[in-house]
Design a protein around this motif. Structure first.
Motif, short mmCIF file in Angstrom:
data_model
loop_
_atom_site.label_atom_id
_atom_site.label_comp_id
_atom_site.label_asym_id
_atom_site.label_seq_id
_atom_site.Cartn_x
_atom_site.Cartn_y
_atom_site.Cartn_z
N HIS A 163 9.29 -6.14 -10.17
CA HIS A 163 7.87 -6.30 -10.46
C HIS A 163 7.43 -5.17 -11.39
O HIS A 163 6.75 -4.24 -10.99
CB HIS A 163 7.05 -6.30 -9.16
CG HIS A 163 7.23 -7.53 -8.35
ND1 HIS A 163 6.83 -8.77 -8.80
CD2 HIS A 163 7.77 -7.73 -7.14
CE1 HIS A 163 7.10 -9.68 -7.88
NE2 HIS A 163 7.69 -9.07 -6.87
N ARG A 205 3.41 -3.82 -12.90
CA ARG A 205 2.52 -2.82 -12.30
C ARG A 205 2.72 -1.45 -12.95
O ARG A 205 1.95 -0.54 -12.73
CB ARG A 205 2.68 -2.75 -10.79
CG ARG A 205 4.04 -2.36 -10.30
CD ARG A 205 4.08 -2.13 -8.81
NE ARG A 205 4.16 -3.36 -8.04
CZ ARG A 205 4.37 -3.40 -6.74
NH1 ARG A 205 4.51 -2.29 -6.06
NH2 ARG A 205 4.44 -4.54 -6.12
N TYR A 206 3.77 -1.30 -13.77
CA TYR A 206 4.02 -0.06 -14.50
C TYR A 206 3.66 -0.19 -15.98
O TYR A 206 3.92 0.71 -16.77
CB TYR A 206 5.48 0.36 -14.34
CG TYR A 206 5.86 0.47 -12.88
CD1 TYR A 206 5.40 1.52 -12.10
CD2 TYR A 206 6.63 -0.51 -12.27
CE1 TYR A 206 5.71 1.60 -10.75
CE2 TYR A 206 6.95 -0.44 -10.92
CZ TYR A 206 6.49 0.63 -10.17
OH TYR A 206 6.80 0.70 -8.84
N LYS A 254 -6.48 0.03 -14.15
CA LYS A 254 -6.62 -0.18 -12.70
C LYS A 254 -7.66 0.71 -12.04
O LYS A 254 -8.30 0.30 -11.08
CB LYS A 254 -5.27 -0.10 -11.99
CG LYS A 254 -4.70 1.27 -11.85
CD LYS A 254 -3.38 1.21 -11.09
CE LYS A 254 -2.81 2.59 -10.93
NZ LYS A 254 -1.58 2.56 -10.18
N HIS A 268 4.13 -11.88 -11.65
CA HIS A 268 3.65 -10.56 -12.09
C HIS A 268 2.14 -10.44 -11.89
O HIS A 268 1.66 -9.42 -11.43
CB HIS A 268 3.97 -10.33 -13.57
CG HIS A 268 5.41 -10.09 -13.85
ND1 HIS A 268 6.13 -9.05 -13.29
CD2 HIS A 268 6.28 -10.75 -14.65
CE1 HIS A 268 7.37 -9.08 -13.74
NE2 HIS A 268 7.48 -10.10 -14.56
N ASP A 299 1.42 -10.14 -8.21
CA ASP A 299 1.78 -8.81 -7.73
C ASP A 299 0.71 -7.78 -8.11
O ASP A 299 0.30 -6.96 -7.28
CB ASP A 299 3.14 -8.40 -8.31
CG ASP A 299 3.55 -7.01 -7.88
OD1 ASP A 299 3.63 -6.77 -6.65
OD2 ASP A 299 3.79 -6.15 -8.75
N ILE A 300 0.23 -7.84 -9.34
CA ILE A 300 -0.83 -6.93 -9.78
C ILE A 300 -2.09 -7.17 -8.95
O ILE A 300 -2.73 -6.24 -8.49
CB ILE A 300 -1.11 -7.10 -11.29
CG1 ILE A 300 0.04 -6.47 -12.09
CG2 ILE A 300 -2.45 -6.50 -11.68
CD1 ILE A 300 -0.02 -6.74 -13.57
N SER A 326 -1.81 -5.69 -5.59
CA SER A 326 -1.86 -4.23 -5.62
C SER A 326 -3.29 -3.72 -5.78
O SER A 326 -3.58 -2.59 -5.44
CB SER A 326 -0.96 -3.67 -6.73
OG SER A 326 -1.56 -3.84 -8.00
#
Length: 191
Positions: A118, A121-122, A130, A163, A166-167, A170
């Motif tokens: 994933h 997120r980076y 964010k 993706h 996942d973001i 988070s």
């Protein structure tokens, strides 16, 4: 250094091989690909060691990078777990929730560390944005891209939109209460 091996030397696998080879944390021991012609060609071109036998590769490494088409992820992950090898697995983890849950259960049982790719997120764009996203009330996600036949073994939701999900997870620090989704198969058998 961690002795690393890779399985699946296709488009993304070649990128992983280069990054593993450049890393100061890993010693790239070699790689395996079911397509032996591709494997030998890659070995000759870049100097990476090609293993005809996946079992021989597993016997030589501490960590496996699984970069095959999703349909093969489960089998390679289970083989790594059975040999006590930690692994990185590209997303989506598997084609089914049941397979993913079995991998997770067996990793816990055998003390295997597994990491899923994933990487968004980076992404610097997300990292930069964010901190400005506070308590979102409504989120709508669209995954639009030109058609790539390479990723049709699973739906675009599992292959790429994972993706975005996942973001989203988070950012939102609560359980999902409701989700709506729609998808259409246009060019391939999956959306």
């Amino acid at each position: 250094m961690i002795k690393a091996g890779l399985v699946g030397a296709g488009h993304l696998g070649k990128i992983h091989l280069r990054l593993l080879n450049q890393s100061e944390k890993y010693e790239l021991v070699g790689f395996h690909d079911k397509d032996s012609e591709n494997g030998r060609k890659l070995a000759a071109e870049f100097g990476y060691k090609y293993y005809e036998s996946f079992e021989d590769l597993l016997a030589s490494i501490d960590m496996l990078d699984i970069v095959t088409p999703t349909v093969y992820h489960y089998d390679y992950a289970i083989k790594a777990i059975e040999k006590g090898i930690h692994f990185f697995i590209e997303k989506p983890v598997t084609q089914t929730l049941e397979q993913a849950e079995e991998i997770l259960s067996r990793c816990r049982e055998f003390g295997i560390k597994a990491q899923v790719g994933h990487v968004e997120r980076y992404n610097p764009a997300f990292i930069g944005a964010k901190d400005y996203i506070k308590n979102p009330m409504f989120i709508e996600i669209h995954r639009l891209a030109e058609f790539n036949p390479r990723g049709t073994d699973v739906s675009v939701v599992l292959d790429l939109m994972i993706h975005d999900l996942d973001i989203l997870l988070s950012l939102v620090k609560s359980k999902v209460k409701e989700i709506h989704a729609s998808g259409v198969s246009v060019v391939s058998k999956t959306p």
